[in-house]
Write an enzyme that holds these catalytic residues in place. Structure first.
Site, short mmCIF file in Angstrom:
data_model
loop_
_atom_site.label_atom_id
_atom_site.label_comp_id
_atom_site.label_asym_id
_atom_site.label_seq_id
_atom_site.Cartn_x
_atom_site.Cartn_y
_atom_site.Cartn_z
N LYS A 41 37.32 39.31 32.95
CA LYS A 41 37.37 37.85 32.78
C LYS A 41 36.83 37.18 34.04
CE LYS A 41 42.22 37.36 34.16
NZ LYS A 41 43.47 36.68 33.85
N TYR A 277 29.19 16.76 60.47
CA TYR A 277 29.98 15.61 60.03
C TYR A 277 31.32 15.54 60.76
CZ TYR A 277 26.91 15.21 55.95
OH TYR A 277 25.85 15.06 55.11
C1 LIG Z 1 47.14 39.75 30.98
C2 LIG Z 1 46.44 40.30 32.18
N1 LIG Z 1 46.31 41.63 32.31
C3 LIG Z 1 45.68 42.18 33.37
C4 LIG Z 1 45.17 41.38 34.37
C5 LIG Z 1 44.52 42.04 35.58
O1 LIG Z 1 45.29 41.77 36.71
P1 LIG Z 1 44.86 42.41 38.13
O2 LIG Z 1 43.57 41.75 38.48
O3 LIG Z 1 45.97 42.05 39.04
O4 LIG Z 1 44.70 43.85 37.89
C6 LIG Z 1 45.29 40.00 34.28
C7 LIG Z 1 44.76 39.16 35.36
O5 LIG Z 1 45.31 38.21 35.78
C8 LIG Z 1 45.94 39.44 33.15
O6 LIG Z 1 46.06 38.13 33.01
#
Ligand SMILES: Cc1ncc(COP(=O)(O)O)c(C=O)c1O
Length: 399
Positions: A41, A277
């Site tokens: 993601k 700035y």
């Molecule tokens: C439902 C879920 N599973 C797995 C993950 C992966 O987490 P991590 O990046 O801590 O491994 C996430 C990330 O936030 C998540 O929301």
């Protein structure tokens, strides 16, 4: 010093061999019956969705996990046909497309199940869903009584198949005391058994994020969902310390992203002048200043003003004055060879020096997750490493 070529003023090099090796290292912690869903993601935590997904699949990832249907569509358009889990919220308008794409959907309410059932019926398809159980995060899941009702609703909906049960840890990476995480896991397992006793026995039961994958073998179940560790970063110091303290198998994780720019100009600035700035840096002795064509528009956080350093010629060049929208000024007085066109590392290694995502995170008061995901989408992600010659425009190719 390497002189950068090409048109880009700032870019990220993503080492695909390192991404692949991270997945292989994580797979090495699992028993053969546990599958791995690489979490891609947020544009693969800023690494570039299809680049990273390709490397993870090459490393043996069985599933891909995304937040949105739009991310699943991008994976599908790039030719991935691994099972894809959509973990985030689906707007009702997206149900038909979710069914059409064949993604797995995390569900936790009646309305979504009804909407997916109607879409599945309309398309004469089935949609696999993963019911999310509440164990202490209070983000998406449902408690046992509601889970039983939703599982029964799914069982009554011909087009909806209960493929999975999942939960998510609340604080496993925040502490070296994993009492709460253990309680969450116990509750998850108890509730999974209660659902099983009521006739709901999905094939996939999953809970583990990176920290749980690294620290807690009993959380692996049928599937693990590592995100941050897949990119070669530890979820936190506490996780790293816990791994050192525990008897966990040692895992080597290799950060894969190097964020670069190049020097636009080097100029001499006299004592008594100020920089940028707000005139927040006052020059007390003659210096050589390099102007970099990168700024907070590109994701280089303005809170790094007068605080961070970048790497030039393998040495540290402190940021002087405020980070601007499109420019940053750094002190190269002690780096005599620095000249226009030379590569600069904002995040990553150069020579024996390194600016880690964790260092940048400490400077601005955030976490490594935010550092890499905040690099602006317009900054090109360029594949490097021994997979970068592969054709990334493949379609429906199976590993
Ligand atoms: C439902 C879920 N599973 C797995 C993950 C992966 O987490 P991590 O990046 O801590 O491994 C996430 C990330 O936030 C998540 O929301």
């Amino acid at each position: 010093m390497t002189v950068a070529r090409g048109l880009a003023r700032t870019w990220c090099e993503v080492d695909l061999a390192r991404l692949r090796a991270n997945t292989q290292a994580l797979l090495g912690l699992l028993t053969p019956t546990t599958k791995l869903a690489a979490v891609v993601k947020a544009d693969a935590y800023g690494h570039g969705l299809s680049l990273a997904a390709r490397a993870f699949v090459a490393g043996g990832a069985h599933w891909l996990a995304v937040d949105s249907l739009e991310e699943a569509e991008r994976l599908n358009a790039a030719g991935f046909d691994q099972p894809t889990l959509v973990m985030g919220w689906l707007p009702p308008e997206a149900y038909s497309e979710a069914v059409r794409l064949g993604v797995r959907v995390v569900v936790y309410d009646r309305e979504t199940i009804n909407g997916l059932a109607r879409a599945a019926e309309g398309l004469k398809r089935t949609v696999p869903v993963h019911l999310k159980l509440e164990t202490g995060n209070n983000r998406q899941g449902v408690r046992l009584d509601e889970a039983l009702a939703l599982a029964a609703q799914i069982a009554r909906s011909p087009g909806v198949v209960l493929e999975g049960l999942s939960t998510h840890f609340a604080d496993i990476e925040d502490t070296t005391d994993h009492t709460f995480a253990r309680r969450q896991l116990e509750l998850f397992q108890e509730n999974s058994e209660r659902l099983g006793a009521a006739g709901h026995r999905p094939s996939m039961v999953h809970a583990a994020n990176s920290a749980a994958t690294l620290l807690c073998p009993e959380s692996h179940l049928n599937l693990v969902r590592p995100g941050i560790a897949s990119y070669g970063m530890w979820p936190s110091r506490e996780t790293f310390i816990s791994a050192l303290m525990g008897r966990n198998e040692r895992v080597v994780l290799s950060p894969a992203l190097t964020w670069k720019t190049r020097i636009a100009q080097v100029r001499a600035v006299a004592a008594g002048e100020s920089i940028g700035y707000g005139r927040t840096h006052q020059v007390t002795h003659p210096i050589r200043l390099a102007v970099l064509p990168v700024g907070y528009y590109d994701g280089y956080d303005r809170r790094l003003s007068n605080l961070a350093y970048v790497l030039v010629g393998g040495r540290r060049a402190p940021v002087l004055g405020r980070v601007c929208m499109n420019m940053v000024m750094v002190d190269v007085t002690d780096i005599p060879g620095a000249a226009a066109g030379h590569e600069v590392v904002l995040l990553g290694e150069q020579g024996s020096e390194r600016v880690s995502a964790e260092t940048l995170a400490d400077w601005v008061g955030t976490i490594n997750y935010e550092v890499t995901t905040r690099i602006a989408p317009h900054v090109p992600r360029v594949p490097v490493g021994d997979l970068s010659h592969l054709d990334f425009s493949f379609r429906k190719e199976r590993q």
